[in-house]
Design a protein around this motif. Structure first.
Motif, PDB file in Angstrom:
ATOM      1  N   GLY A 114       1.285   8.090  -4.272  1.00  8.15           N
ATOM      2  CA  GLY A 114       1.627   8.499  -5.624  1.00  8.15           C
ATOM      3  C   GLY A 114       2.639   9.603  -5.613  1.00  8.15           C
ATOM      4  N   SER A 134       2.875  12.193  -3.899  1.00 12.22           N
ATOM      5  CA  SER A 134       3.272  12.715  -2.590  1.00 12.22           C
ATOM      6  C   SER A 134       4.464  11.973  -2.025  1.00 12.22           C
ATOM      7  N   VAL A 135       4.777  10.775  -2.550  1.00 11.88           N
ATOM      8  CA  VAL A 135       5.950  10.049  -2.076  1.00 11.88           C
ATOM      9  C   VAL A 135       7.201  10.892  -2.256  1.00 11.88           C
ATOM     10  N   LEU A 144       7.611  14.164  -2.171  1.00  5.63           N
ATOM     11  CA  LEU A 144       7.746  15.426  -1.457  1.00  5.63           C
ATOM     12  C   LEU A 144       8.799  15.305  -0.373  1.00  5.63           C
ATOM     13  N   HIS A 145       9.536  16.386  -0.133  1.00  4.79           N
ATOM     14  CA  HIS A 145      10.513  16.484   0.940  1.00  4.79           C
ATOM     15  C   HIS A 145      11.722  15.592   0.716  1.00  4.79           C
ATOM     16  N   GLN A 204      10.398   3.249  -6.991  1.00  4.22           N
ATOM     17  CA  GLN A 204       8.968   3.453  -6.800  1.00  4.22           C
ATOM     18  C   GLN A 204       8.466   4.536  -7.749  1.00  4.22           C
ATOM     19  N   GLY A 262       2.239   6.253  -7.936  1.00  6.36           N
ATOM     20  CA  GLY A 262       1.043   5.434  -7.870  1.00  6.36           C
ATOM     21  C   GLY A 262       1.285   3.940  -7.763  1.00  6.36           C
ATOM     22  N   LYS A 263       2.554   3.551  -7.593  1.00  4.95           N
ATOM     23  CA  LYS A 263       2.876   2.129  -7.501  1.00  4.95           C
ATOM     24  C   LYS A 263       3.666   1.834  -6.241  1.00  4.95           C
ATOM     25  N   GLY A 264       3.766   0.544  -5.921  1.00  5.52           N
ATOM     26  CA  GLY A 264       4.596   0.137  -4.803  1.00  5.52           C
ATOM     27  C   GLY A 264       6.058   0.042  -5.204  1.00  5.52           C
ATOM     28  N   PRO A 265       6.965  -0.025  -4.225  1.00  7.58           N
ATOM     29  CA  PRO A 265       8.390  -0.185  -4.539  1.00  7.58           C
ATOM     30  C   PRO A 265       8.643  -1.463  -5.328  1.00  7.58           C
ATOM     31  N   PHE A 268      14.883   3.893  -3.389  1.00  6.93           N
ATOM     32  CA  PHE A 268      15.174   3.613  -1.987  1.00  6.93           C
ATOM     33  C   PHE A 268      16.268   2.571  -1.878  1.00  6.93           C
ATOM     34  N   LYS A 283      15.259   6.948   3.233  1.00  8.16           N
ATOM     35  CA  LYS A 283      14.129   7.824   2.942  1.00  8.16           C
ATOM     36  C   LYS A 283      13.864   7.967   1.458  1.00  8.16           C
ATOM     37  N   LEU A 315       1.331  -0.073   2.499  1.00  8.99           N
ATOM     38  CA  LEU A 315       2.000  -1.004   1.597  1.00  8.99           C
ATOM     39  C   LEU A 315       2.190  -2.351   2.280  1.00  8.99           C
ATOM     40  N   GLY A 355       3.208  -4.850  -2.809  1.00 10.73           N
ATOM     41  CA  GLY A 355       2.011  -4.556  -3.561  1.00 10.73           C
ATOM     42  C   GLY A 355       2.006  -3.103  -3.990  1.00 10.73           C
ATOM     43  N   ASP A 356       0.956  -2.679  -4.687  1.00 10.52           N
ATOM     44  CA  ASP A 356       0.885  -1.316  -5.199  1.00 10.52           C
ATOM     45  C   ASP A 356       0.284  -0.322  -4.210  1.00 10.52           C
ATOM     46  N   ARG A 408      -4.244   3.648  -0.729  1.00 12.97           N
ATOM     47  CA  ARG A 408      -4.264   5.023  -0.214  1.00 12.97           C
ATOM     48  C   ARG A 408      -5.534   5.206   0.599  1.00 12.97           C
TER      49      ARG A 408
END
Lengths: 113, 115
Positions: free
Chosen positions: A1, A3-4, A6-7, A38, A41-44, A89, A105, B90, B107-108, B111
């Motif tokens: 989520g 945290s993706v 960060l940095h 992205q 909380g979701k995928g790309p 990305f 990244k 993922l 997919g989503d 974690r």
């Protein structure tokens, strides 16, 4: 989520302005490129792709530009909206997609309302 | 639309446990992939598969294995979970080797926390 993001390099844009997100790719033999978005909380999610025989491709509010000379890819978002806030990305394919994509990244886009 | 479904959004396991992460896609894709995503490191490829019962190592396969018994399902297995495997996992799929220039669909994510 969250945290993706960060940095990551961050681009802050005012709502309504245009955004440009850049990506340098590594392999001069890569011939297919993709931009993903992205959200937290979701995928790309696939946004747009371009083949190496093109310099530009347009979608709905998005444009991808490819400069093979300098190995540079950019994503332009017109009239940026709060819903565009996400991590973006780029990905490159060394051989038309038959081997796994190589991902950048990412860049975090933050839209200021 | 392509649908890639990961069985769990959040999972908490203990060190040493054997952990299974499941992924199913509904578009008859031949290629399937497992990545982990960590802050500052981006997406890293663990394993991928081009067909049933086939598997290929990605960039970071150590500590993981996979299973592809059916075309639509690709399982990631942590043989003996360790705290450094705490991450976002993922799954992705794409059409197949006979189809060039096709994106991967994700997919989503799951974690996973290893305590």
């Amino acid at each position: 989520g969250e945290s993706v993001g960060l940095h990551l390099p961050t681009l802050s844009v005012q709502e309504g302005d245009n955004s440009i997100i850049n990506c340098a790719y590594s392999n001069s033999a890569s011939d297919y490129f993709i931009w993903y978005k992205q959200e937290s909380g979701k995928g790309p999610q696939f946004i747009i792709d371009i083949r190496s025989n093109m310099d530009k491709r347009q979608g709905q509010r998005v444009t991808v530009l490819l400069n093979k000379t300098v190995k540079h890819l950019s994503l332009q978002i017109a009239a940026t909206q709060p819903g565009d806030s996400a991590v973006y990305f780029c990905a490159e394919s060394p051989d038309s997609g038959n081997t796994p994509l190589v991902f950048g990244k990412g860049t975090r886009l933050s839209v200021i309302a | 639309d392509v649908k890639v479904t990961q069985s769990s959004r959040y999972l908490v396991k203990r060190t040493g446990e054997k952990v299974f992460l499941e992924c199913v896609q509904d578009m008859d894709h031949e290629n399937m992939f497992w990545y982990r995503q960590d802050p500052g490191l981006g997406l890293r490829l663990i394993y991928f598969s081009y067909d049933v019962k086939m598997k290929e190592k990605g960039d970071i396969p150590e500590g993981y294995s996979v299973s592809r018994e059916k075309k639509e399902r690709f399982s990631l297995i942590l043989e003996s979970a360790s705290t450094n495997q705490t991450s976002m996992y993922l799954c992705a799929s794409s059409l197949g080797p006979g189809h060039s220039n096709q994106p991967q669909h994700f997919g989503d994510g799951t974690r996973l926390s290893i305590l």
